[in-house]
Design a protein around this motif. Structure first.
Motif, PDB file in Angstrom:
ATOM      1  N   ALA A  69       0.832  -1.211   0.000  1.00 41.16           N
ATOM      2  CA  ALA A  69       0.000   0.000   0.000  1.00 41.16           C
ATOM      3  C   ALA A  69       0.862   1.256   0.000  1.00 41.16           C
ATOM      4  O   ALA A  69       0.567   2.227  -0.714  1.00 41.16           O
ATOM      5  N   MET A  70       1.943   1.244   0.766  1.00 41.62           N
ATOM      6  CA  MET A  70       2.829   2.409   0.795  1.00 41.62           C
ATOM      7  C   MET A  70       3.603   2.551  -0.519  1.00 41.62           C
ATOM      8  O   MET A  70       3.853   3.659  -0.997  1.00 41.62           O
ATOM      9  N   GLY A  71       3.971   1.413  -1.119  1.00 40.37           N
ATOM     10  CA  GLY A  71       4.626   1.469  -2.421  1.00 40.37           C
ATOM     11  C   GLY A  71       3.712   2.107  -3.459  1.00 40.37           C
ATOM     12  O   GLY A  71       4.140   2.947  -4.258  1.00 40.37           O
ATOM     13  N   ALA A  72       2.427   1.717  -3.432  1.00 39.65           N
ATOM     14  CA  ALA A  72       1.447   2.297  -4.356  1.00 39.65           C
ATOM     15  C   ALA A  72       1.247   3.779  -4.075  1.00 39.65           C
ATOM     16  O   ALA A  72       1.125   4.595  -5.004  1.00 39.65           O
ATOM     17  N   ALA A  73       1.207   4.138  -2.788  1.00 39.34           N
ATOM     18  CA  ALA A  73       1.001   5.536  -2.398  1.00 39.34           C
ATOM     19  C   ALA A  73       2.112   6.425  -2.940  1.00 39.34           C
ATOM     20  O   ALA A  73       1.857   7.483  -3.536  1.00 39.34           O
ATOM     21  N   PHE A  74       3.356   6.007  -2.742  1.00 37.26           N
ATOM     22  CA  PHE A  74       4.483   6.832  -3.184  1.00 37.26           C
ATOM     23  C   PHE A  74       4.627   6.818  -4.705  1.00 37.26           C
ATOM     24  O   PHE A  74       5.039   7.815  -5.297  1.00 37.26           O
ATOM     25  N   LEU A  75       4.263   5.697  -5.343  1.00 40.81           N
ATOM     26  CA  LEU A  75       4.314   5.662  -6.802  1.00 40.81           C
ATOM     27  C   LEU A  75       3.337   6.676  -7.385  1.00 40.81           C
ATOM     28  O   LEU A  75       3.670   7.430  -8.307  1.00 40.81           O
ATOM     29  N   MET A  76       2.108   6.713  -6.841  1.00 46.37           N
ATOM     30  CA  MET A  76       1.118   7.688  -7.314  1.00 46.37           C
ATOM     31  C   MET A  76       1.577   9.115  -7.042  1.00 46.37           C
ATOM     32  O   MET A  76       1.546   9.983  -7.923  1.00 46.37           O
ATOM     33  N   ARG A 102      -9.106  -1.269   3.855  1.00 45.46           N
ATOM     34  CA  ARG A 102      -8.401  -0.347   4.754  1.00 45.46           C
ATOM     35  C   ARG A 102      -7.005  -0.026   4.247  1.00 45.46           C
ATOM     36  O   ARG A 102      -6.507   1.092   4.412  1.00 45.46           O
ATOM     37  N   TYR A 103      -6.356  -0.994   3.598  1.00 43.25           N
ATOM     38  CA  TYR A 103      -5.042  -0.724   3.013  1.00 43.25           C
ATOM     39  C   TYR A 103      -5.178   0.130   1.752  1.00 43.25           C
ATOM     40  O   TYR A 103      -4.346   0.999   1.490  1.00 43.25           O
ATOM     41  N   ILE A 104      -6.241  -0.112   0.995  1.00 49.08           N
ATOM     42  CA  ILE A 104      -6.503   0.673  -0.212  1.00 49.08           C
ATOM     43  C   ILE A 104      -6.709   2.140   0.166  1.00 49.08           C
ATOM     44  O   ILE A 104      -6.099   3.041  -0.410  1.00 49.08           O
ATOM     45  N   ASN A 105      -7.590   2.366   1.141  1.00 47.45           N
ATOM     46  CA  ASN A 105      -7.863   3.737   1.585  1.00 47.45           C
ATOM     47  C   ASN A 105      -6.609   4.399   2.167  1.00 47.45           C
ATOM     48  O   ASN A 105      -6.317   5.565   1.889  1.00 47.45           O
ATOM     49  N   GLY A 106      -5.885   3.640   2.991  1.00 51.98           N
ATOM     50  CA  GLY A 106      -4.677   4.175   3.608  1.00 51.98           C
ATOM     51  C   GLY A 106      -3.637   4.557   2.571  1.00 51.98           C
ATOM     52  O   GLY A 106      -3.000   5.620   2.661  1.00 51.98           O
ATOM     53  N   GLY A 107      -3.465   3.708   1.552  1.00 54.25           N
ATOM     54  CA  GLY A 107      -2.502   4.000   0.500  1.00 54.25           C
ATOM     55  C   GLY A 107      -2.903   5.220  -0.311  1.00 54.25           C
ATOM     56  O   GLY A 107      -2.078   6.084  -0.602  1.00 54.25           O
ATOM     57  N   ALA A 108      -4.190   5.299  -0.673  1.00 51.98           N
ATOM     58  CA  ALA A 108      -4.669   6.428  -1.470  1.00 51.98           C
ATOM     59  C   ALA A 108      -4.499   7.744  -0.714  1.00 51.98           C
ATOM     60  O   ALA A 108      -3.999   8.737  -1.265  1.00 51.98           O
ATOM     61  N   THR A 132      -2.496   8.395   1.799  1.00 52.14           N
ATOM     62  CA  THR A 132      -1.073   8.689   1.997  1.00 52.14           C
ATOM     63  C   THR A 132      -0.468   9.312   0.743  1.00 52.14           C
ATOM     64  O   THR A 132       0.269  10.301   0.809  1.00 52.14           O
ATOM     65  N   GLY A 133      -0.790   8.730  -0.412  1.00 51.21           N
ATOM     66  CA  GLY A 133      -0.279   9.269  -1.667  1.00 51.21           C
ATOM     67  C   GLY A 133      -0.731  10.697  -1.901  1.00 51.21           C
ATOM     68  O   GLY A 133       0.061  11.567  -2.279  1.00 51.21           O
ATOM     69  N   ILE A 134      -2.020  10.957  -1.662  1.00 52.64           N
ATOM     70  CA  ILE A 134      -2.554  12.312  -1.808  1.00 52.64           C
ATOM     71  C   ILE A 134      -1.852  13.252  -0.824  1.00 52.64           C
ATOM     72  O   ILE A 134      -1.489  14.384  -1.163  1.00 52.64           O
TER      73      ILE A 134
END
Length: 403
Positions: free
Chosen positions: A12-19, A218-224, A226-228
């Motif tokens: 989730a954090m990898g996705a967040a920072f990639l976005m 919850r991981y999806i929301n957390g990642g999104a 965090t990225g924002i």
């Protein structure tokens, strides 16, 4: 399916920072600096609107993609046969064209730091990107690289803000009570933050990491979120730094407004800092654009690495990076093409988001037991209408300037 909590969090954090870092490219730096120079503290309102739109877009897209367990192009094809291929065409052409600017940003960063030509700097950047994608465990290497470069960007911009003493009170006041609202600035930065391939980068990264299904929400929301949050923090810090420079009476150079901020705040030392920030921004956006655009070419049903997409993927990545680097090296950044594609890119977000908002109502796509939150659906459709109108205006403006 991802079962370990730490693994799910890491993906989730990898996705967040990639976005986030896909959004924070060379164009992001230029737009933020230029609009701050034009609008002053009132640009804070545009940033606030952008953050709200980002939340509505990312929470919708990430959740629909990951709960369904299908990439956006597959969802579109299941909704209307052939629609996924249209979406893929828009994303890949836009991503490929804008990647020329991303790799150009890397070249310019090397130029500022070491004095080598931007063209040779782009060659070095392209080679580094290829190594990152083609090594073993490439997704993990990409995640770590993006996170390190994100930290570099944030720390350097924090330093510039700290020595600049920005008028925080004035910025806060005009963020919520602007004296002037500039529609074009809002459209531009929304498109640059969640337009085109960027809005899908995180969702597709989650799927490739195996994070899917209702149990992962919850991981999806957390990642999104965090990225924002990361992208928004960088935007706000750069806005404050620019505002501090303007408050001192310094005029930003319209040819390179972002470099002006760093130079005015810290002289030659600050200019070198800008080179490092530009290098990091160009590299992270190159990785994000390449990963997401190539992921839209995956129409395989099975997840096995023996399918045709996984066999061709390394060659698709090589082509994507080599083509972008070669165009910048031999031709430069094709301004008219970039302008036209940028205008069309403004329409991708409302089209894609509308497709997913319709798809989320179909049980054959989402499953029998999933119900999308009503507030997210309403929020999503408001954004579709707003961005469709804005995108049409951008296309009209883009074509009129070309012809």
């Amino acid at each position: 399916m991802v079962k370990k909590k730490n693994t799910a969090f890491g993906i989730a954090m990898g996705a967040a920072f990639l976005m986030a870092m896909s959004a924070v490219g060379p164009g992001f730096l230029t737009q933020t600096a230029a609009f701050t120079g034009q609008l002053g503290a009132d640009f804070g309102f545009a940033i606030l609107v952008c953050i709200l739109v980002d939340i509505g877009v990312q929470l919708n897209i990430w959740r629909i993609i990951c709960v369904s367990g299908k990439k956006a192009q597959t969802i579109a094809n299941e909704l209307v046969p052939g629609l996924g291929y249209l979406l893929t065409t828009l994303i890949v052409i836009g991503g490929l064209t804008f990647n020329i600017g991303n790799i150009g940003g890397v070249g310019l960063g090397f130029n500022v730091l070491f004095g080598i030509t931007p063209e040779n700097g782009a060659l070095i950047g392209g080679a580094i990107a290829l190594v990152i994608f083609l090594v073993r465990n490439a997704l993990i290497v990409m995640d770590r690289t993006v996170q390190v470069l994100a930290a570099v960007k944030v720390l350097l911009i924090i330093f510039i803000v700290a020595i600049s003493s920005p008028p925080v009170g004035q910025a806060a006041l005009h963020t919520f009570v602007p004296s002037h609202i500039d529609f074009y600035s809002i459209v531009t930065i929304v498109g640059g933050t969640v337009g085109g391939y960027i809005s899908f980068s995180g969702g597709h990264r989650l799927l490739e990491g195996g994070l899917k299904g209702k149990e992962s929400i919850r991981y999806i929301n957390g990642g999104a979120l965090t990225g924002i949050g990361v992208a928004s923090i960088i935007r706000v810090l750069l806005f404050l730094a620019a505002l501090a420079v303007i408050a001192e009476g310094f005029k930003l150079n319209p040819l390179n407004p972002a470099a002006s901020i760093f130079s005015a705040a810290a002289g030659d030392f600050g200019y070198k800092f800008f080179g490092l920030v530009l290098l990091a921004a160009g590299m992270t956006s190159t990785l994000g654009s390449t990963f997401t655009s190539v992921s839209f070419l995956d129409y395989s049903k099975a997840e096995s690495e023996t399918n045709i997409y996984h066999k061709l993927r390394p060659y698709l990545i090589i082509f994507f990076i080599v083509f972008s680097t070669a165009v910048f090296y031999f031709i430069g950044s094709p301004a008219k093409v970039l302008l036209m594609v940028g205008a069309i890119n403004g329409l991708i977000l409302p089209i894609a988001l509308a497709i997913l908002l319709v798809a989320v109502t179909k049980k054959k796509i989402m499953g029998e037991f999933y119900k999308h939150p009503i507030w997210l659906t309403i929020f999503g459709w408001i954004i579709v209408v707003f961005m469709a109108y804005a995108g049409i205006q951008s296309v009209i403006k883009g074509f009129s300037s070309i012809f």
